[in-house]
Design an enzyme around this catalytic site. Structure first.
Site, PDB file in Angstrom:
ATOM      1  N   LYS A  76       0.824  -1.209   0.000  1.00 48.61           N
ATOM      2  CA  LYS A  76       0.000   0.000   0.000  1.00 48.61           C
ATOM      3  C   LYS A  76       0.861   1.262   0.000  1.00 48.61           C
ATOM      4  O   LYS A  76       0.612   2.195  -0.769  1.00 48.61           O
ATOM      5  CB  LYS A  76      -0.947  -0.010   1.208  1.00 48.61           C
ATOM      6  N   THR A  77       1.877   1.299   0.858  1.00 47.96           N
ATOM      7  CA  THR A  77       2.772   2.471   0.896  1.00 47.96           C
ATOM      8  C   THR A  77       3.542   2.597  -0.406  1.00 47.96           C
ATOM      9  O   THR A  77       3.720   3.700  -0.942  1.00 47.96           O
ATOM     10  CB  THR A  77       3.744   2.358   2.078  1.00 47.96           C
ATOM     11  N   ASP A 121      -1.705   6.892   6.158  1.00 46.83           N
ATOM     12  CA  ASP A 121      -1.661   5.475   6.507  1.00 46.83           C
ATOM     13  C   ASP A 121      -2.548   5.197   7.719  1.00 46.83           C
ATOM     14  O   ASP A 121      -2.724   6.066   8.581  1.00 46.83           O
ATOM     15  CB  ASP A 121      -0.213   5.075   6.810  1.00 46.83           C
ATOM     16  N   THR A 170      -5.814  -1.223   7.013  1.00 42.51           N
ATOM     17  CA  THR A 170      -5.857  -2.675   7.161  1.00 42.51           C
ATOM     18  C   THR A 170      -7.242  -3.136   7.591  1.00 42.51           C
ATOM     19  O   THR A 170      -7.494  -4.333   7.661  1.00 42.51           O
ATOM     20  CB  THR A 170      -4.836  -3.132   8.216  1.00 42.51           C
ATOM     21  N   ARG A 229       6.668  -8.253   1.949  1.00 40.79           N
ATOM     22  CA  ARG A 229       7.527  -7.746   3.026  1.00 40.79           C
ATOM     23  C   ARG A 229       8.211  -8.892   3.764  1.00 40.79           C
ATOM     24  O   ARG A 229       9.407  -8.825   4.069  1.00 40.79           O
ATOM     25  CB  ARG A 229       6.702  -6.894   3.999  1.00 40.79           C
TER      26      ARG A 229
END
Length: 363
Positions: A76-77, A121, A170, A229
């Site tokens: 997302k980032t 965020d 999230t 990640r």
């Protein structure tokens, strides 16, 4: 709080945890793709977002507000930074927990440049007063700043330059409908399949100057929980092992040996995950067992078991949450190499160690 909340409690820092902390953030910045063409996975989201951004550029306008939802570590980032790069615009990064007052948000919005990208965020954790201010800012590009208190308070309208808000969450279900409806483009990030993760690993290995075999990448991908990640984190740990105990080249054998050292098994379960399964199977015959009892048996807090370990076990089909308690599935018995106990036959005695609960799994 649930499996995809980055603030979920953890008993310890986990190598398979999806939150980025410490050195991870610096390494992630170096490994992030810079444009949509370089971004791996999320094919539908990439195609849809590409259309949105190209249309905005052709019109010479700012892009629609974008909402990205999904578990931590799925990009997302990274996508927010790609949006800024594709629009050739600066990006301002903040988070919902950092905005506790409407004045905090007003200060950020009033300093934006025309066309700037504001990345917010964990937007679902923003305070309600700031949230309500954001409605007007997104729709009309203005905010009302309240000056004074009580009957003498006045609202001063403040015009804002056109900007694009990119919200990441999230837990999309916690966003109020008025806020969610103001986003022109909404995308949900899915977990990656092993083939996509292998592409991520090969790309990251090239950037890290690590030599890796296809089989080595496949071994790491299979233990990465569908999350880029985690795949990049495991790749770095395997790289260290290959550098110290081998010739530096990552093969399937090297990857398996390295991840064995870090207690990450073939399905991506770590020490905590296996402890929960082993307690459920060996101490309670597969369940049902209450969450608090299971947590005591594992030696962890109830919240840690429920919010850190269980979500992945449920997603993998190894554990089920039922009204009567936690129950292990046949796949859990098979994964740990155990045989489910037999239930007592009608009118007969149960086999040693067997209970009626264990008969849930049949023969």
């Amino acid at each position: 709080m649930n499996w995809d909340d980055e603030t979920a409690p953890a008993a310890e820092e986990r190598i398979v945890g999806a939150a980025a902390e410490g050195d991870d953030q610096a390494v992630e910045a170096a490994l992030r793709p810079k444009d949509l063409a370089e971004f791996v996975g999320q094919e539908k989201v990439r195609q849809q977002l590409d259309l949105v951004l190209k249309a905005a550029r052709q019109r010479g306008a700012t892009a629609d507000h974008v909402l990205l939802s999904g578990a931590p570590g799925l990009g997302k980032t990274t996508l927010s930074m790609i949006i800024a790069a594709e629009m050739n615009a600066p990006i301002r990064i903040t988070s919902g927990p950092a905005i506790q007052h409407a004045g905090d948000l007003a200060a950020i919005l009033s300093s934006l440049q025309e066309g700037e990208i504001l990345f917010l965020d964990e937007i679902h954790r923003m305070s309600r007063p700031a949230e309500e201010m954001l409605y007007m800012a997104m729709e009309d590009f203005r905010v009302d700043v309240i000056v004074g208190k009580g009957p003498g308070a006045t609202a001063i309208p403040l015009e804002l330059p056109p900007f694009t808000l990119v919200g990441a969450t999230t837990r999309a279900g916690l966003l109020p409908p008025p806020l969610r409806d103001r986003f022109g483009f909404t995308a949900h990030m899915e977990f990656y399949d092993p083939a996509e993760l292998q592409r991520v690993i090969h790309r990251s290995a090239g950037l890290l100057d690590v030599e890796i075999d296809p089989d080595g990448a496949a071994e790491i991908a299979g233990r990465s929980r569908g999350t880029p990640r985690i795949a990049n984190r495991l790749l770095r740990r395997v790289r260290d092992y290959a550098q110290v105990r081998a010739d530096g080249r990552i093969t399937r054998e090297i990857a398996a040996a390295a991840l064995g050292v870090y207690e990450v098994d073939s399905r991506g379960l770590d020490r905590l995950d296996r402890a929960v399964l082993e307690a459920l199977l060996k101490l309670f015959g597969g369940g049902p067992v209450g969450l608090s009892t299971l947590a005591v048996a594992v030696g962890e807090e109830r919240e840690t078991v429920e919010e850190v370990a269980e979500p992945f076990l449920v997603r993998e089909g190894l554990l089920a949450r039922t009204p009567r308690g936690r129950v292990a599935t046949p796949a859990a018995w098979a994964h740990l190499g155990l045989v489910p106990p037999q239930a007592a036959p009608p009118g007969g005695a149960a086999k040693p160690g067997a209970t009626g609960q264990q008969g849930l799994f049949g023969t």
